[in-house]
Design a protein around this motif. Structure first.
Motif, PDB file in Angstrom:
ATOM      1  N   ILE A 208       0.679  -1.121  -0.002  1.00  0.00           N
ATOM      2  CA  ILE A 208      -0.036  -0.075   0.097  1.00  0.00           C
ATOM      3  C   ILE A 208       0.774   1.156  -0.046  1.00  0.00           C
ATOM      4  CG2 ILE A 208      -1.780   1.315   1.352  1.00  0.00           C
ATOM      5  CD1 ILE A 208      -2.724  -1.264   2.404  1.00  0.00           C
ATOM      6  N   LEU A 209       1.860   1.340   0.955  1.00  0.00           N
ATOM      7  CA  LEU A 209       2.740   2.437   0.983  1.00  0.00           C
ATOM      8  C   LEU A 209       3.480   2.588  -0.465  1.00  0.00           C
ATOM      9  CD1 LEU A 209       4.329   2.593   4.343  1.00  0.00           C
ATOM     10  CD2 LEU A 209       3.101   4.260   3.538  1.00  0.00           C
ATOM     11  N   ALA A 210       3.863   1.427  -0.870  1.00  0.00           N
ATOM     12  CA  ALA A 210       4.894   1.517  -2.212  1.00  0.00           C
ATOM     13  C   ALA A 210       3.896   2.041  -3.342  1.00  0.00           C
ATOM     14  CB  ALA A 210       5.533   0.262  -2.591  1.00  0.00           C
ATOM     15  N   ASN A 211       2.706   1.417  -3.234  1.00  0.00           N
ATOM     16  CA  ASN A 211       2.029   2.306  -4.447  1.00  0.00           C
ATOM     17  C   ASN A 211       1.501   3.790  -4.092  1.00  0.00           C
ATOM     18  OD1 ASN A 211       1.458  -0.312  -5.466  1.00  0.00           O
ATOM     19  ND2 ASN A 211      -0.489  -0.940  -4.622  1.00  0.00           N
ATOM     20  N   ALA A 212       1.314   4.285  -2.976  1.00  0.00           N
ATOM     21  CA  ALA A 212       1.129   5.362  -2.643  1.00  0.00           C
ATOM     22  C   ALA A 212       2.366   6.348  -3.041  1.00  0.00           C
ATOM     23  CB  ALA A 212       0.682   5.385  -1.281  1.00  0.00           C
ATOM     24  N   PHE A 213       3.508   6.130  -2.732  1.00  0.00           N
ATOM     25  CA  PHE A 213       4.680   6.689  -3.287  1.00  0.00           C
ATOM     26  C   PHE A 213       4.767   6.760  -4.591  1.00  0.00           C
ATOM     27  CE2 PHE A 213       6.851   5.408   0.862  1.00  0.00           C
ATOM     28  CZ  PHE A 213       6.872   6.654   1.319  1.00  0.00           C
ATOM     29  N   GLY A 214       4.516   5.687  -5.354  1.00  0.00           N
ATOM     30  CA  GLY A 214       4.611   5.636  -6.841  1.00  0.00           C
ATOM     31  C   GLY A 214       5.919   5.545  -7.351  1.00  0.00           C
ATOM     32  N   GLY A 215       6.157   5.942  -8.565  1.00  0.00           N
ATOM     33  CA  GLY A 215       7.240   5.895  -9.172  1.00  0.00           C
ATOM     34  C   GLY A 215       8.214   4.624  -9.118  1.00  0.00           C
ATOM     35  N   ASP A 216       9.479   4.957  -8.870  1.00  0.00           N
ATOM     36  CA  ASP A 216      10.212   3.691  -8.952  1.00  0.00           C
ATOM     37  C   ASP A 216      10.711   3.313  -7.522  1.00  0.00           C
ATOM     38  OD1 ASP A 216      11.853   5.985  -8.256  1.00  0.00           O
ATOM     39  OD2 ASP A 216      13.470   5.492  -9.629  1.00  0.00           O
ATOM     40  N   THR A 217       9.770   3.438  -6.491  1.00  0.00           N
ATOM     41  CA  THR A 217       9.915   3.225  -5.120  1.00  0.00           C
ATOM     42  C   THR A 217      10.464   1.614  -5.012  1.00  0.00           C
ATOM     43  OG1 THR A 217       7.982   4.453  -4.518  1.00  0.00           O
ATOM     44  CG2 THR A 217       8.619   2.760  -2.983  1.00  0.00           C
ATOM     45  N   ARG A 218      11.400   1.521  -4.187  1.00  0.00           N
ATOM     46  CA  ARG A 218      12.153   0.143  -4.011  1.00  0.00           C
ATOM     47  C   ARG A 218      11.271  -0.558  -2.907  1.00  0.00           C
ATOM     48  NH1 ARG A 218      18.128  -1.398  -2.552  1.00  0.00           N
ATOM     49  NH2 ARG A 218      17.998  -3.635  -2.790  1.00  0.00           N
ATOM     50  N   LEU A 219      10.908  -1.800  -2.961  1.00  0.00           N
ATOM     51  CA  LEU A 219      10.238  -2.608  -1.928  1.00  0.00           C
ATOM     52  C   LEU A 219      11.111  -3.897  -1.800  1.00  0.00           C
ATOM     53  CD1 LEU A 219       7.774  -3.294  -0.325  1.00  0.00           C
ATOM     54  CD2 LEU A 219       6.848  -4.190  -2.212  1.00  0.00           C
ATOM     55  N   VAL A 220      11.654  -3.867  -0.409  1.00  0.00           N
ATOM     56  CA  VAL A 220      12.425  -4.920   0.203  1.00  0.00           C
ATOM     57  C   VAL A 220      11.814  -5.768   1.110  1.00  0.00           C
ATOM     58  CG1 VAL A 220      14.781  -5.494   1.162  1.00  0.00           C
ATOM     59  CG2 VAL A 220      14.596  -3.750  -0.431  1.00  0.00           C
ATOM     60  N   TRP A 221      11.681  -7.084   0.896  1.00  0.00           N
ATOM     61  CA  TRP A 221      11.102  -8.070   1.669  1.00  0.00           C
ATOM     62  C   TRP A 221      12.278  -8.577   2.854  1.00  0.00           C
ATOM     63  CZ3 TRP A 221       5.894  -7.748   2.354  1.00  0.00           C
ATOM     64  CH2 TRP A 221       5.323  -7.331   1.429  1.00  0.00           C
TER      65      TRP A 221
END
Length: 252
Positions: A208-221
């Protein structure tokens, strides 16, 4: 003089040789020392690292009950102003609530980048949303007893309140809602780190946060870490991800 839970509960600053500062914000009921491993790694890379103690934290639950969202955000803003006073660039990051406050600041202040670690938008226990309504009858909520399996080198950094004032959960809930809206206004590079095994935050929060930031936000699990992943066994993954994020945010 402030009566701290422990000397390690105090805020701290590590001065580096770069013209870049990183402000790191702890979570709800947390303390600055949770960031000692990450702050040390960033300092070795040349960054000035500032880790403030948010108002009402690191002292007593009674102190926390006398503060709220505006006070916590105010502490973070003061730390940002300290960093901006003598550095050309300021990065923001935080654990849990600290990540959400980082978003709020990044939406209205000049920031080079922002990073969140296990920051909640959706929590696992739905009772958290309504608990403040019953604060009059249950003024405190205590954490469940648990055995932690921490590396000896980070075990001294495990400091927190045994619980929290119930009504302050309402402040956390408001920060969650405000941060989600603010994330859409953040125009700097963003990093979202989330543990799939987080016992407090529903992992969907990260997407949800990554989608809200948009762009090329990096998501690390992270695959095995508890909510306070800063002190768990995947902390090296966090450090590497944050260092890479900071480098990429500022073209050399």
């Amino acid at each position: 003089m402030t009566d701290l839970l422990d000397p390690l509960a105090a805020g701290f600053r590590l001065d580096g040789d770069r013209n870049e500062a990183v402000v790191l914000l702890h979570g709800f009921t947390g303390v600055p020392t949770h960031f000692r491993p990450l702050a040390g790694d960033l300092h070795e890379a040349g960054y000035t690292v500032i880790v403030p103690r948010l108002a009402g934290h690191g002292t007593s639950m009674e102190d926390m009950d006398r503060t709220g969202a505006d006070d916590w955000i105010g502490s973070a803003t003061t730390a940002y102003e300290e960093a901006a006073a003598d550095h050309a660039l300021v990065h923001l990051g935080g654990l849990s609530m600290g990540g959400l406050i980082s978003i709020l600041l990044a939406a209205r202040l000049p920031v080079a980048s922002v990073a969140t670690i296990d920051s909640p938008i959706v929590v696992r226990d739905p009772r958290s949303y309504v608990a403040p309504l019953f604060a009059r009858w249950r003024p405190e909520i205590r954490w469940e007893e648990e055995e932690l399996d921490l590396d000896p080198e980070v075990e001294p950094y495990w400091l927190t309140y045994p619980g929290f004032p119930t009504r302050r959960l309402g402040d956390l809930n408001r920060i969650m809602g405000r941060a989600l809206l603010a994330a859409r206004r953040v125009d700097c590079p963003a990093l979202v780190i989330q543990s799939r095994a987080d016992e407090t935050v529903a992992p969907i929060s990260a997407r949800i946060l990554a989608n809200a930031f948009g762009g090329d936000t990096r998501l690390v699990w992270l695959e095995r870490s508890m909510h306070n992943a800063l002190l768990d066994r995947e902390r090296d993954i966090i450090s590497a991800a944050v260092r890479s994020h900071l480098r990429d945010a500022v073209p050399q």
